[in-house]
Write an enzyme that holds these catalytic residues in place. Sequence first.
Site, PDB file in Angstrom:
ATOM      1  N   LYS A   1       0.863  -1.185   0.000  1.00 24.04           N
ATOM      2  CA  LYS A   1       0.000   0.000   0.000  1.00 24.04           C
ATOM      3  C   LYS A   1       0.892   1.224   0.000  1.00 24.04           C
ATOM      4  O   LYS A   1       1.211   1.812   1.037  1.00 24.04           O
ATOM      5  CB  LYS A   1      -0.909  -0.014   1.224  1.00 24.04           C
ATOM      6  CG  LYS A   1      -2.083   0.952   1.102  1.00 24.04           C
ATOM      7  CD  LYS A   1      -3.056   0.468   0.049  1.00 24.04           C
ATOM      8  CE  LYS A   1      -4.276   1.358  -0.031  1.00 24.04           C
ATOM      9  NZ  LYS A   1      -5.205   0.909  -1.081  1.00 24.04           N
TER      10      LYS A   1
ATOM     11  N   SER B   1      -8.562  -0.462  -4.606  1.00 19.87           N
ATOM     12  CA  SER B   1      -8.737  -0.030  -3.228  1.00 19.87           C
ATOM     13  C   SER B   1     -10.223   0.156  -2.940  1.00 19.87           C
ATOM     14  O   SER B   1     -10.986  -0.795  -3.020  1.00 19.87           O
ATOM     15  CB  SER B   1      -7.922   1.244  -2.977  1.00 19.87           C
ATOM     16  OG  SER B   1      -7.606   1.373  -1.615  1.00 19.87           O
TER      17      SER B   1
END
Length: 602
Positions: A188, A392
């Site tokens: 991430k 996401s």
Amino acid sequence: MKQFLITVAGVFAGLLLFSIAVPIVLFAWALTATQPAAVPPASVLVLDLRGGLTDQETSSPFALIEGRTRSVLGIEQVLRAAEHDDRIKGLIVRLPEGAMAPAAADELRLAIRRFRAAGKPVLAHSQGLYADGAVASTYELAAATGEVWMQPGSSFQVTGLARDDIFLRNFFDKHGVKPDYQQRYQYKTAVNTYLYSDYTPAHRESELSWMNSVFATAIGNAAADRGRPPAALEKLIVAGPYLADDARANGLIDKVGEVHDAEASMLARAGAGSKLEKFADYAAQTPTLGQASPNGLGDTPTIAVIGAEGDIMTGTGPSTPNPLSGDQTIRSDDVAKAFYDAIDNRAVRAIVFRVSSPGGSDTASEQILAAVKAAKAAGKPVVVSMGTYGASGGYWISSQASSIVAEPSTLTGSIGVFGGKIAIGDALSRFGVDMRHLTVGGDFADSGSPEQPMTAAQTAAFSSWMNRIYDGFVSRVAEGRRMPAQQVQAIARGRVWTGAQAKALGLVDQLGGFYDAIERAKTLAGLTGSVRLALFNPPTSPLEALRRLFGGSTQGARMLGMAQAALDEPAARALAADVGDARLRAQGATVLAPRLLGPSAF
């Protein structure tokens, strides 16, 4: 003196509003007051892609200039209509000089191939293809046309795929700025630019993985359309760059000539009396997606189409917050309402949810996901069609759909979360600025203060919060994709995948575009033949967008009142009815709110 200054400021503001608004309003009036000339009986469409594309139609007033010809879905709809229009004899595509969003190239490639399969010729003309990100995807689209022209002396710099990232950690350390972020997990990488001075191994691995996949898709599709082995085409391409004549000699393009020469060639193929027709003019006379209003559908079997493009935010408001830009946002109240409207409409048998989003708020994503689940519970299958991104938060809202369809180059996954802040108290003190803060209540109350990093206790509390959100994300994916949580965790950890990679991992069901998603929805709903489509969340009307921009001032209100009067004629009313209404209220996000944003690569 004070009153004088107020008066001067008011006059200046009025002049500024007048200079901006009047040209827009007059141009809008000109467009709506006159209808495009009838399409000639033998026409060649000219599609100019040099101005950039959105995934879906925007509500910007400037969208009036080109209408649906600046969105991937709009172009695809118009081309499908042109396939069956005997007046349309061919298509010329003006290529951009730089990169296209790879998934957009994938989707438009399919649309052009369908157009050619209807027996209608297509050619592409380029004034140069320059090394700019995913320019290989631009060539992929060019190859689909069957005949590629380049301007004499122009450059063919399709040699690979590249991107740049700026890392600020050394700068922050030098000036006392302290990034205080957490990630779940190592892939991430949205805040790596603040935390590091170079790519971490995981960051490098993830970026190169999807970049290789995108490049392989572009080369593979171009090779198929050019009738060459992929390995041979890749070897030739990476040996560049070339000038136009060299590209033609190597079989990368077909002809070298000015755009006028390309137009003359296509007109000759179209037959005597044929004329060039701007794509926008033809689009203005072509039925739009969802021309059927959600109201009054009766009992005719219908597939509801719900669009979502941009960052995901809570609240309601126009999809284009700034009416002078094409930037889009996804408002959770509005998207959820569109789902519940479709659930309540007895004509709707299935829903196609078009998603092109890199992510956003977790709570907004959850609200939309709840609406998706409600539609399925009501017996109405939901098929997600992913555009450029479905990553996401964009994957969160897709994860429990009945089926997910993505382009090979869609960027998806990124199942992870990040959050935090930047502490600038020490940096400001170096310039003689002292920041102080006061707090009452619990220890976590000042965790968002930019004065200093979080304390150990605050960091632990924030970490626990992040873990719960990440675990919730994983559990939703596991439930929706019918996978063990451990399997999801192994492929999650914030990692970005292309659609082609995601299908192999079980995160996507099918590779294809919007109309492939329509066919999948028909199958799941037990429908056959032609099915009516209805758009359940049309974009804000351009006039409403202008009212949002200028409605806060007396001068602006008067100006828009005059514009409304000027536009109060059948053509203008029809335009307003087509594009719908919007409630103009916006809501932002907080600094410490966990974010589900994925990559922004193109």
